[in-house]
Motif scaffolding. Structure first.
Motif, PDB file in Angstrom:
ATOM      1  N   ASN A 282       0.848  -1.184   0.000  1.00  0.00           N
ATOM      2  CA  ASN A 282       0.000   0.000   0.000  1.00  0.00           C
ATOM      3  C   ASN A 282       0.886   1.236   0.000  1.00  0.00           C
ATOM      4  N   VAL A 283       0.473   2.253  -0.716  1.00  0.00           N
ATOM      5  CA  VAL A 283       1.107   3.569  -0.642  1.00  0.00           C
ATOM      6  C   VAL A 283       0.121   4.465   0.080  1.00  0.00           C
ATOM      7  N   TRP A 284       0.553   5.025   1.208  1.00  0.00           N
ATOM      8  CA  TRP A 284      -0.357   5.740   2.102  1.00  0.00           C
ATOM      9  C   TRP A 284      -1.141   6.822   1.374  1.00  0.00           C
ATOM     10  N   GLN A 285      -2.436   6.812   1.603  1.00  0.00           N
ATOM     11  CA  GLN A 285      -3.403   7.764   1.055  1.00  0.00           C
ATOM     12  C   GLN A 285      -3.675   7.563  -0.437  1.00  0.00           C
ATOM     13  N   LYS A 286      -3.201   6.452  -0.986  1.00  0.00           N
ATOM     14  CA  LYS A 286      -3.470   6.159  -2.393  1.00  0.00           C
ATOM     15  C   LYS A 286      -4.270   4.865  -2.501  1.00  0.00           C
ATOM     16  N   ASP A 287      -5.249   4.853  -3.382  1.00  0.00           N
ATOM     17  CA  ASP A 287      -6.087   3.667  -3.582  1.00  0.00           C
ATOM     18  C   ASP A 287      -5.418   2.729  -4.583  1.00  0.00           C
ATOM     19  N   SER A 306      -9.065   1.854  -6.827  1.00  0.00           N
ATOM     20  CA  SER A 306      -9.952   2.987  -6.544  1.00  0.00           C
ATOM     21  C   SER A 306     -11.425   2.605  -6.688  1.00  0.00           C
ATOM     22  N   GLY A 307     -11.713   1.581  -7.485  1.00  0.00           N
ATOM     23  CA  GLY A 307     -13.093   1.162  -7.652  1.00  0.00           C
ATOM     24  C   GLY A 307     -13.702   0.592  -6.389  1.00  0.00           C
ATOM     25  N   LEU A 308     -12.873   0.069  -5.490  1.00  0.00           N
ATOM     26  CA  LEU A 308     -13.401  -0.500  -4.247  1.00  0.00           C
ATOM     27  C   LEU A 308     -13.983   0.568  -3.328  1.00  0.00           C
ATOM     28  N   ARG A 309     -13.436   1.764  -3.397  1.00  0.00           N
ATOM     29  CA  ARG A 309     -13.906   2.851  -2.528  1.00  0.00           C
ATOM     30  C   ARG A 309     -15.389   3.132  -2.740  1.00  0.00           C
ATOM     31  N   LYS A 310     -15.863   2.913  -3.951  1.00  0.00           N
ATOM     32  CA  LYS A 310     -17.275   3.162  -4.249  1.00  0.00           C
ATOM     33  C   LYS A 310     -18.195   2.136  -3.590  1.00  0.00           C
ATOM     34  N   ASP A 318     -10.441   7.751   5.244  1.00  0.00           N
ATOM     35  CA  ASP A 318     -10.430   6.297   5.462  1.00  0.00           C
ATOM     36  C   ASP A 318      -9.710   5.625   4.295  1.00  0.00           C
ATOM     37  N   VAL A 319      -8.382   5.539   4.399  1.00  0.00           N
ATOM     38  CA  VAL A 319      -7.574   5.133   3.261  1.00  0.00           C
ATOM     39  C   VAL A 319      -7.435   3.616   3.161  1.00  0.00           C
ATOM     40  N   LEU A 320      -7.157   3.166   1.955  1.00  0.00           N
ATOM     41  CA  LEU A 320      -6.861   1.761   1.702  1.00  0.00           C
ATOM     42  C   LEU A 320      -5.636   1.344   2.508  1.00  0.00           C
ATOM     43  N   ASN A 321      -5.746   0.262   3.254  1.00  0.00           N
ATOM     44  CA  ASN A 321      -4.584  -0.288   3.964  1.00  0.00           C
ATOM     45  C   ASN A 321      -4.936  -1.676   4.489  1.00  0.00           C
ATOM     46  N   GLY A 322      -4.091  -2.621   4.201  1.00  0.00           N
ATOM     47  CA  GLY A 322      -4.310  -3.998   4.632  1.00  0.00           C
ATOM     48  C   GLY A 322      -4.268  -4.945   3.451  1.00  0.00           C
ATOM     49  N   ILE A 323      -3.245  -5.821   3.413  1.00  0.00           N
ATOM     50  CA  ILE A 323      -3.090  -6.789   2.326  1.00  0.00           C
ATOM     51  C   ILE A 323      -2.736  -8.125   2.959  1.00  0.00           C
TER      52      ILE A 323
END
Length: 349
Positions: A282-287, A306-310, A318-323
């Motif tokens: 993950n790159v912080w604050q990037k989807d 970015s499509g998951l945010r929808k 609430d940023v993407l994080n967790g793999i």
């Protein structure tokens, strides 16, 4: 080039690099001749090394080093050519140890090595969608013996837990002292390693009982971000472009790589997962997730999520994080900080 710029923009969290720092070493007798050096080198190039000898000393031999590793010796002042194909990315320190008249003197310089790989745009397909605790400020996510483990951040509410990802049922949970901001976790040799953000403190737990076995202090002046492992070593992000290699036996940082996409450093590398020899980060604050060569640090692929945010009930913060990679299903589980859903996805080029 247009496609490459688009992919790099997806990641942003990057810092564009200008001219490389190739300043001469402060040495009154000799200097490495960098007059023909470009602003930066790629790993497909070579560097021609030679020294300037303004006082016209009679040179017997020169020993050349890159990052304190000897790479060659020449007699007299013969030029030396060194291939960069096996070098890691980032700044490289050059040194010429010049021997003359029974004496020796060092000259130093620095070059920057960048990636010449154009990242591929990866595709994904949602396999399943699961509930995720919306109060969880996700920092780390990892499978261990078919069970999902998750760590969270924020002082006063940091914890890690193992739970049934299909239902959200918590099997066991460890809450951190309120003075700590929890970060990434990884599980190796039946031990859970956990980082903290700015407290420079790590913890080791028994993976079966979750009992704390050891507290350790970082041996480098860095922050703690994401973690993963390859079964032998642990790999840690520190919020910069670096991914550190840690010896789990000593908790010492023994090496690192720098993450680059073309000429750009990819900073704020966060949660990590090692999948088929590649870092997924993950790159912080990037989807988006960067797929990184674990040896060189070159970004080889970009997964635009970015499509998951929808599909989730989130705010901009609430940023993407967790793999987390599930080796049985060969699928990847992804979520974000305070997301109400977790997605199981399959990935292809």
């Amino acid at each position: 080039m247009k496609n490459y710029n688009f992919l790099t923009t997806i990641l942003l969290g990057i810092t564009m690099i200008g001219c490389g720092d190739t300043k001469k070493g402060e040495n009154s007798l000799f200097n490495i001749d960098n007059s023909a050096f470009p602003a930066h080198f790629s790993t497909s190039q070579s560097v021609s090394l030679g020294v300037l000898n303004p006082k016209d000393k009679k040179i017997d031999s020169i020993v050349y080093y890159i990052n304190d590793t000897k790479v060659g010796t020449v007699s007299s002042a013969t030029p030396f050519k060194f291939e960069l194909k096996d070098q890691k990315l980032g700044y490289q320190n050059l040194k010429a140890m010049v021997f003359f008249g029974g004496e020796n003197s060092d000259a130093t310089a620095r070059i920057e090595v960048i990636s010449d790989i154009t990242p591929k745009l990866m595709k994904y397909k949602i396999v399943n969608t699961y509930p995720h605790d919306k109060t969880a400020f996700t920092e780390g996510l990892e499978f261990y013996k078919d069970t999902l483990y998750e760590s969270t951040g924020q002082k006063g509410t940091s914890y890690f837990r193992k739970y049934d990802y299909k239902t959200g049922k918590v099997y066991q949970e460890v809450t951190m002292d309120s003075k700590y901001f929890g970060e990434g976790i990884t599980i190796i040799n039946d031990k859970i390693f956990q980082l903290t953000w700015q407290e420079k403190t790590g913890f080791i737990y028994d993976a079966k009982t979750l009992k704390l076995e050891k507290t350790f202090t970082y041996d480098k002046d860095i922050e703690g971000w994401g973690m993963t492992n390859d079964g032998t070593y642990i790999y840690c992000g520190d919020g910069t472009e670096k991914i550190w290699k840690m010896d789990p036996k000593t908790q010492k940082m023994v090496d690192y790589i720098n993450v680059y996409s073309g000429q750009s450093k990819i900073k704020q590398v966060n949660e990590l997962e090692l999948i088929d020899g590649k870092f997924y980060a993950n790159v912080w604050q990037k989807d988006a997730i960067a797929v990184i060569n674990s040896t060189s640090g070159a970004v080889e692929g970009i997964l635009d999520l970015s499509g998951l945010r929808k599909l989730v009930d989130v705010t901009e913060e609430d940023v993407l994080n967790g793999i987390a990679y599930n080796p049985k299903s060969k699928t990847i589980f992804v979520t974000g900080k305070n997301w109400d859903k977790m997605f199981e996805i399959s990935v292809s080029e």
